[in-house]
Design a protein around this motif. Structure first.
Motif, PDB file in Angstrom:
ATOM      1  N   ALA B 164       0.840  -1.190   0.000  1.00  0.00           N
ATOM      2  CA  ALA B 164       0.000   0.000   0.000  1.00  0.00           C
ATOM      3  C   ALA B 164       0.880   1.247   0.000  1.00  0.00           C
ATOM      4  CB  ALA B 164      -0.921  -0.014   1.208  1.00  0.00           C
ATOM      5  N   CYS B 182      -6.588   0.530   3.178  1.00  0.00           N
ATOM      6  CA  CYS B 182      -7.147   0.273   1.860  1.00  0.00           C
ATOM      7  C   CYS B 182      -8.525  -0.330   2.050  1.00  0.00           C
ATOM      8  CB  CYS B 182      -6.222  -0.632   1.060  1.00  0.00           C
ATOM      9  SG  CYS B 182      -6.641  -2.354   1.083  1.00  0.00           S
ATOM     10  N   PRO B 342      -6.510   5.732  -1.441  1.00  0.00           N
ATOM     11  CA  PRO B 342      -7.278   4.685  -0.773  1.00  0.00           C
ATOM     12  C   PRO B 342      -7.756   5.185   0.584  1.00  0.00           C
ATOM     13  CG  PRO B 342      -4.935   4.268  -0.551  1.00  0.00           C
ATOM     14  CD  PRO B 342      -5.069   5.468  -1.438  1.00  0.00           C
TER      15      PRO B 342
END
Lengths: 373, 373
Positions: B164, B182, B342
């Motif tokens: 991420a 996320c 995100p």
DNA sequence: ATGAAAGCGCTAACAG
DNA sequence: CTGTTAGCGCTTTCAT
């Protein structure tokens, strides 16, 4: 479909996005590493591709490079490699329905074997549509796949022939096309059907319906041929009106069964040409308040984990999905690795009739019948 | 495994490979076309990417180029485009077991949605192994996927967090990790389990075994929590020895059931935390010569097409696989397309208890019991 | 309205 | 033992 389409959404955590914190470490390349270590990209490339000794690169620089690579979390860009090397280490897998257990189990082995061999797989679900399949094949070409495993829905192999011409290695699974010069692997569909229908006949059945799948596909045609030949071998005429259906899907099984069961002289047995079809049979029979075996005997192609635990455990023709997938991979990698030209060998792997309880034995064959035809 | 590993091989056709006939048409590129038409590659590129009008390319050259492209069967090399544009229009799909109907149905929707949006999917089956999963993720990075849909087997989201950080869009399905920034989408596992176990309790069951899946994964923990809370809400103590098992696979269900059934005071009901587990339950119960419902009641997570047609039609907790996949895609494409950062929204989609006949009503709750705890 | 040229990241021929 | 350079096929400034 009973399912309600609403869904609720719970916000568990929604920390604000903060661009300043978002240190997106730029991906390192051989260039980065080269700069870091103070060598040329060539040297880095050589080390990273394991040619250090070939080019007699000094132990010192090698470990320096490896160290830097490690530290910078380097991973080679496969896109660039693929472009340069004209080999992507990807293979395309094109199947009609990934949600069908038969195909998903094949996908499973293919993925496993591919991974072992260093390949990734690009999955395409053609949804039993020739057009989608054709698009998928074009796409896979543009993505430079090294090979292709495909269960084509096409009825002739025309679009596949074009592909084969391009020289891209491929193998066809669960189908076979007489004119296509590429190996194929599938079950012995003919024999499987022959076994199944013979079994029905030998249990006294004479009115055996055959709910078939997508016409003009090899598994369907082979299975129907098995159905016919079983009759012939037992000197029975085939009642054409008992061969019905046109798709491997559940609905086809359902609808055709509904109709069959309403007939004046209802068939005593149904040969369902696929797992999904027999699922439809199950649904229709239940809906009509009938019982499998007592009211209609059933044999289905494709064994399922659940087959044994059904209200009436189902007699099935089991395919060796696992083997099919494995052989397909082997055939493909042979072509890819050894640049072996495709030959049109057709591998057919045997099926096995798994007898359970969905077939009722109907009284002894009458004298009259035994002489018929 | 009943399957015989031999296979026979029939040579259907084995025309000799003939290099001279094998006209492997070299793939055409913008360069080929440019040469053909007598323009520069730039112009060809512009036409092929639909920027003809933007650059006011004359109608004449445009149709000349399109014609040549058609004639030469040109298709842009996605590798080259990906390299240049830093966008590959591929997404990675990482799941623990593609042969599991739950995941294969999710794969189906994901593939369909992705295709609609112009993306291809690279399929990785982690085989419930964290190591394979980690490898797969690295691999997908090197293949420059634009995004990721993953059902992680990892127990913490550590390796996902790293990913991420790299800024690659992803969404987690069927799992959720508290610390992972996320979006995730999964069923309301807690509520589903709560419903199921409450239903058992309300039918008089007090000795309810829970065969759980892989520990420390969110669906497992949530379902077990639901199991516990159902007891608590009914003022019943949880008998810890009844919570057994450690994997979502069939074998776990089989083994644990065998053991449970041998106990001195056998549980009256089993809550199977996944479809594969209940398949194992089915096998064990059959093997012991017992009958579901009469001898043990069962509720399973995950509805199956066959659930309704089993010897004892099974009461299940149905998930909305289709919706889960669709939402996951939507969330992913939002991130990719709008470069939306995100957020850690957790989408939870409701389950539905489908009552069939695998739960026996055990006499009325005794006065004594109703006061317990 | 069209081109030349640079460069994405990598490899390999050629040159020391 | 190491580096320079060209090029895979494509897009995109920057020129004209």
């Amino acid at each position: 479909m009973f399912i309600i389409l609403h869904y609720c959404c719970t916000i568990v955590c929604a920390k604000q996005f903060c661009p300043t914190f978002m240190k997106v470490a730029k991906k390192s390349t051989i260039k980065t590493i080269a700069a870091h270590v103070g060598v040329s990209v060539t040297t880095v490339s050589r080390v990273m591709t394991g040619q250090a000794t070939d080019y007699r690169i000094s132990k010192g620089t090698e470990i320096a490079i490896r160290g830097a690579a490690e530290k910078l979390d380097y991973a080679p860009n496969q896109l660039a490699r693929g472009l340069r090397n004209r080999q992507t280490y990807t293979i395309g897998l094109v199947i009609p329905d990934i949600a069908n257990p038969f195909f998903s189990s094949i996908a499973k082995v293919v993925e496993m074997e591919a991974r072992k061999a260093g390949y990734s797989i690009i999955l395409c679900d053609s949804q039993e549509s020739t057009n989608i399949e054709i698009d998928a094949l074009r796409l896979l070409q543009t993505r430079n796949v090294d090979g292709l495993i495909i269960s084509s829905v096409g009825q002739d192999g025309k679009h596949l022939e074009r592909l084969a011409q391009q020289g891209i290695p491929m193998v066809v699974v669960d189908r076979s096309f007489p004119n296509l010069k590429c190996p194929s692997v599938s079950s012995d569909n003919y024999q499987g059907a022959l076994d199944a229908v013979s079994y029905l006949i030998e249990n006294g059945h004479r009115m055996i319906a055959c709910i078939q799948g997508l016409r003009h596909t090899s598994p369907n045609e082979d299975r129907v041929r098995g159905y016919r030949d079983a009759h012939q071998r037992h000197h029975l005429a085939v009642n054409e009106s008992l061969i019905v259906g046109d798709s491997f899907g559940e609905n086809n099984g359902y609808i055709e069964t509904k109709i069959l069961l309403k007939r004046a002289n209802r068939p005593t047995a149904i040969f369902a040409v696929s797992n999904l079809i027999s699922l439809g049979v199950l649904r229709a029979v239940a809906e009509e308040g009938l019982k499998i075996r007592d009211d209609v005997s059933v044999i289905s192609f494709d064994d399922q984990p659940y087959s044994n635990y059904l209200a009436t455990p189902m007699t099935t023709v089991a395919q060796q999905n696992y083997e099919i997938g494995k052989i397909a991979c082997k055939l493909l990698f042979e072509q890819i690795r050894f640049k072996k030209p495709p030959d049109a060998k057709s591998f057919v792997v045997p099926t096995k009739l798994i007898v359970r309880q969905s077939v009722k034995k109907i009284g002894p064959i009458s004298f009259d019948e035994s002489l018929r035809n």
